[in-house]
Motif scaffolding. Sequence first.
Motif, PDB file in Angstrom:
ATOM      1  N   LYS A   1       0.835  -1.208   0.000  1.00 30.53           N
ATOM      2  CA  LYS A   1       0.000   0.000   0.000  1.00 30.53           C
ATOM      3  C   LYS A   1       0.868   1.255   0.000  1.00 30.53           C
ATOM      4  N   SER A   2       1.951   1.249   0.786  1.00 32.20           N
ATOM      5  CA  SER A   2       2.840   2.411   0.828  1.00 32.20           C
ATOM      6  C   SER A   2       3.569   2.603  -0.497  1.00 32.20           C
ATOM      7  N   MET A   3       3.992   1.519  -1.131  1.00 32.15           N
ATOM      8  CA  MET A   3       4.666   1.645  -2.420  1.00 32.15           C
ATOM      9  C   MET A   3       3.716   2.185  -3.484  1.00 32.15           C
ATOM     10  N   LYS A   4       2.460   1.770  -3.444  1.00 29.40           N
ATOM     11  CA  LYS A   4       1.478   2.308  -4.386  1.00 29.40           C
ATOM     12  C   LYS A   4       1.257   3.792  -4.144  1.00 29.40           C
ATOM     13  N   ASP A   5       1.235   4.199  -2.874  1.00 29.40           N
ATOM     14  CA  ASP A   5       1.130   5.629  -2.547  1.00 29.40           C
ATOM     15  C   ASP A   5       2.307   6.397  -3.122  1.00 29.40           C
ATOM     16  N   MET A   6       3.513   5.820  -3.027  1.00 30.02           N
ATOM     17  CA  MET A   6       4.698   6.491  -3.557  1.00 30.02           C
ATOM     18  C   MET A   6       4.612   6.654  -5.071  1.00 30.02           C
ATOM     19  N   VAL A   7       4.222   5.589  -5.751  1.00 35.22           N
ATOM     20  CA  VAL A   7       4.113   5.655  -7.208  1.00 35.22           C
ATOM     21  C   VAL A   7       3.107   6.723  -7.621  1.00 35.22           C
ATOM     22  N   GLU A   8       1.969   6.772  -6.937  1.00 36.87           N
ATOM     23  CA  GLU A   8       0.920   7.719  -7.294  1.00 36.87           C
ATOM     24  C   GLU A   8       1.343   9.173  -7.062  1.00 36.87           C
ATOM     25  N   SER A   9       2.383   9.386  -6.242  1.00 36.96           N
ATOM     26  CA  SER A   9       2.882  10.746  -6.016  1.00 36.96           C
ATOM     27  C   SER A   9       4.229  10.986  -6.689  1.00 36.96           C
ATOM     28  N   GLY A  10       4.597  10.113  -7.653  1.00 40.51           N
ATOM     29  CA  GLY A  10       5.730  10.383  -8.523  1.00 40.51           C
ATOM     30  C   GLY A  10       7.051   9.729  -8.167  1.00 40.51           C
TER      31      GLY A  10
ATOM     32  N   THR B   1       9.647   6.649  -8.109  1.00 39.16           N
ATOM     33  CA  THR B   1       9.926   5.372  -8.788  1.00 39.16           C
ATOM     34  C   THR B   1      11.077   4.600  -8.148  1.00 39.16           C
ATOM     35  N   HIS B   2      11.776   5.231  -7.173  1.00 35.28           N
ATOM     36  CA  HIS B   2      12.892   4.585  -6.479  1.00 35.28           C
ATOM     37  C   HIS B   2      12.867   4.987  -5.011  1.00 35.28           C
ATOM     38  N   PHE B   3      13.276   4.098  -4.143  1.00 35.57           N
ATOM     39  CA  PHE B   3      13.429   4.478  -2.737  1.00 35.57           C
ATOM     40  C   PHE B   3      14.518   3.642  -2.086  1.00 35.57           C
ATOM     41  N   ILE B   4      15.204   4.262  -1.112  1.00 35.71           N
ATOM     42  CA  ILE B   4      16.272   3.587  -0.371  1.00 35.71           C
ATOM     43  C   ILE B   4      15.727   3.220   0.998  1.00 35.71           C
ATOM     44  N   ASP B   5      15.618   1.931   1.253  1.00 33.80           N
ATOM     45  CA  ASP B   5      14.948   1.447   2.463  1.00 33.80           C
ATOM     46  C   ASP B   5      15.931   0.890   3.481  1.00 33.80           C
ATOM     47  N   TYR B   6      15.789   1.315   4.730  1.00 32.65           N
ATOM     48  CA  TYR B   6      16.488   0.692   5.849  1.00 32.65           C
ATOM     49  C   TYR B   6      15.619  -0.483   6.300  1.00 32.65           C
ATOM     50  N   ARG B   7      16.066  -1.705   5.975  1.00 29.07           N
ATOM     51  CA  ARG B   7      15.198  -2.859   6.100  1.00 29.07           C
ATOM     52  C   ARG B   7      15.501  -3.650   7.369  1.00 29.07           C
ATOM     53  N   GLU B   8      14.566  -3.659   8.279  1.00 30.39           N
ATOM     54  CA  GLU B   8      14.701  -4.467   9.492  1.00 30.39           C
ATOM     55  C   GLU B   8      14.382  -5.936   9.174  1.00 30.39           C
ATOM     56  N   GLY B   9      14.703  -6.817  10.129  1.00 29.91           N
ATOM     57  CA  GLY B   9      14.292  -8.213  10.006  1.00 29.91           C
ATOM     58  C   GLY B   9      15.287  -9.148   9.370  1.00 29.91           C
ATOM     59  N   GLY B  10      16.546  -8.710   9.199  1.00 29.66           N
ATOM     60  CA  GLY B  10      17.559  -9.606   8.653  1.00 29.66           C
ATOM     61  C   GLY B  10      17.240 -10.067   7.243  1.00 29.66           C
TER      62      GLY B  10
ATOM     63  N   PRO C   1       5.523  -0.910 -10.104  1.00 24.24           N
ATOM     64  CA  PRO C   1       6.382  -0.029 -10.907  1.00 24.24           C
ATOM     65  C   PRO C   1       7.252   0.879 -10.058  1.00 24.24           C
ATOM     66  N   ILE C   2       7.991   0.280  -9.148  1.00 22.13           N
ATOM     67  CA  ILE C   2       8.862   1.029  -8.250  1.00 22.13           C
ATOM     68  C   ILE C   2      10.056   0.155  -7.888  1.00 22.13           C
ATOM     69  N   LYS C   3      11.206   0.782  -7.692  1.00 19.15           N
ATOM     70  CA  LYS C   3      12.439   0.035  -7.434  1.00 19.15           C
ATOM     71  C   LYS C   3      12.934   0.313  -6.025  1.00 19.15           C
ATOM     72  N   PRO C   4      12.896  -0.687  -5.117  1.00 18.26           N
ATOM     73  CA  PRO C   4      13.500  -0.492  -3.794  1.00 18.26           C
ATOM     74  C   PRO C   4      14.999  -0.762  -3.830  1.00 18.26           C
ATOM     75  N   ILE C   5      15.771   0.102  -3.191  1.00 21.51           N
ATOM     76  CA  ILE C   5      17.193  -0.136  -2.948  1.00 21.51           C
ATOM     77  C   ILE C   5      17.264  -0.546  -1.487  1.00 21.51           C
ATOM     78  N   ILE C   6      17.570  -1.797  -1.214  1.00 19.69           N
ATOM     79  CA  ILE C   6      17.347  -2.387   0.102  1.00 19.69           C
ATOM     80  C   ILE C   6      18.656  -2.490   0.885  1.00 19.69           C
ATOM     81  N   LEU C   7      18.676  -1.830   2.043  1.00 21.44           N
ATOM     82  CA  LEU C   7      19.825  -1.875   2.943  1.00 21.44           C
ATOM     83  C   LEU C   7      19.428  -2.680   4.172  1.00 21.44           C
ATOM     84  N   GLY C   8      20.049  -3.848   4.347  1.00 24.05           N
ATOM     85  CA  GLY C   8      19.650  -4.767   5.412  1.00 24.05           C
ATOM     86  C   GLY C   8      20.398  -4.546   6.712  1.00 24.05           C
TER      87      GLY C   8
END
Length: 384
Positions: free
Chosen positions: A103-112, A114-123, A138-145
């Motif tokens: 749902k959050s990624m769809k919100d991001m796409v709808e507001s323009g 296409t890429h995001f850098i995520d601090y990803r919890e959970g190993g 239609p969005i590209k996550p850059i995932i930092l674990g």
Amino acid sequence: MFTIANGTILKGQNLQPVRENIVVDEGKIIEISKDSKEGKIIDVEGAVVCPSFINGHIHIGDSIIKDEGYGLSLSEMVKPPNGVKHVALSNASEDDLIDAMRKSMKDMVESGTTHFIDYREGGLEGVKLLKKASADLPIKPIILGRDDSFYGDDPDLNKVKTAIRKLLKIADGIAPSGFGEITFEVADLIVRECSRQGKISSIHVGESESNQIESMNEYHASEIERGVKSNFNQLVHLTNPKGEDLDLVSKSNQNVVVCPRANATLNVGVAPLNKMLSLGIKPLLGTDNVMLNSPNMLRELEFTLKLMSVYYRNYINPVDLVKMATTNICGFNINNIVEKSMIKEDNFAEFIVFKSFSKNPYLNICNRVESKNILYIINKKFSI
């Protein structure tokens, strides 16, 4: 093949406004000129064509607990392992987490965005969940674990090394929370292994005054100074710099991300963007925790524009602000991972077409546009 015709294009890394047409074929920009017209013609007379947004810092897993814990301190909200966020994440089901992130990624796409850098919890499982959640969007996550083995005063460094290597097989980098949770040895292992593999190492620094004071009392150096000297290649927040902190950052080759709305929500201060820009620092802009803010970059742009004006009694140049959400990434040493393009021939097509309300295209974006005013979002895989 299609042509975006008759718009004002914010072209190149400096977002130079030009009245030209863009021809796109198989996801790439093959020509930009006044006379170009091939394939399907999409007439956007009077509109503004801007590179699509990159959200430079977000914790998308927080989508599971939007607006919970409002008014609590920074530590109570987000400090691992017992912060409100971490308790909620550990208790949530995989299906609920995936649904909330989508749902959050769809919100991001709808507001323009296409890429995001995520601090990803959970190993490892956290990284896999986000990959699964984003697979058909239609969005590209850059995932930092990150991994729980990183934390504590006396971590098992063999376990830390193993966790880092496993994470880097599937993630784009490593991002522990902050220096208050990891030792120097853990920080060094993360930075060296990410550097060896050409991946991103990132850390929060100087987010709160109290964190800065604790760091200086214990280590005789601020968190920002420690971040610079540890060689993390991306530093997030820098809200409360001390002494020569920003001069050190300006002389380093490290990326900077600021998150003004999150800082305001947590009552920790205002990032000194005017000073950063005067020193030649070119930050990215991020929305930070979804539990605190919507991940809408248009809202972040407007808030930042007006906050800087009232707080520092000095206007921020709106073109510099739009760059923080778009082309500043092109000058970062992580752009090979992010794959974010400026509007330029031979680059991938990554742009938004906005309805125009004013003669200033930059203030139009920061001060006028809402999600409903986006006419088209184009990226190399999807046309929306």
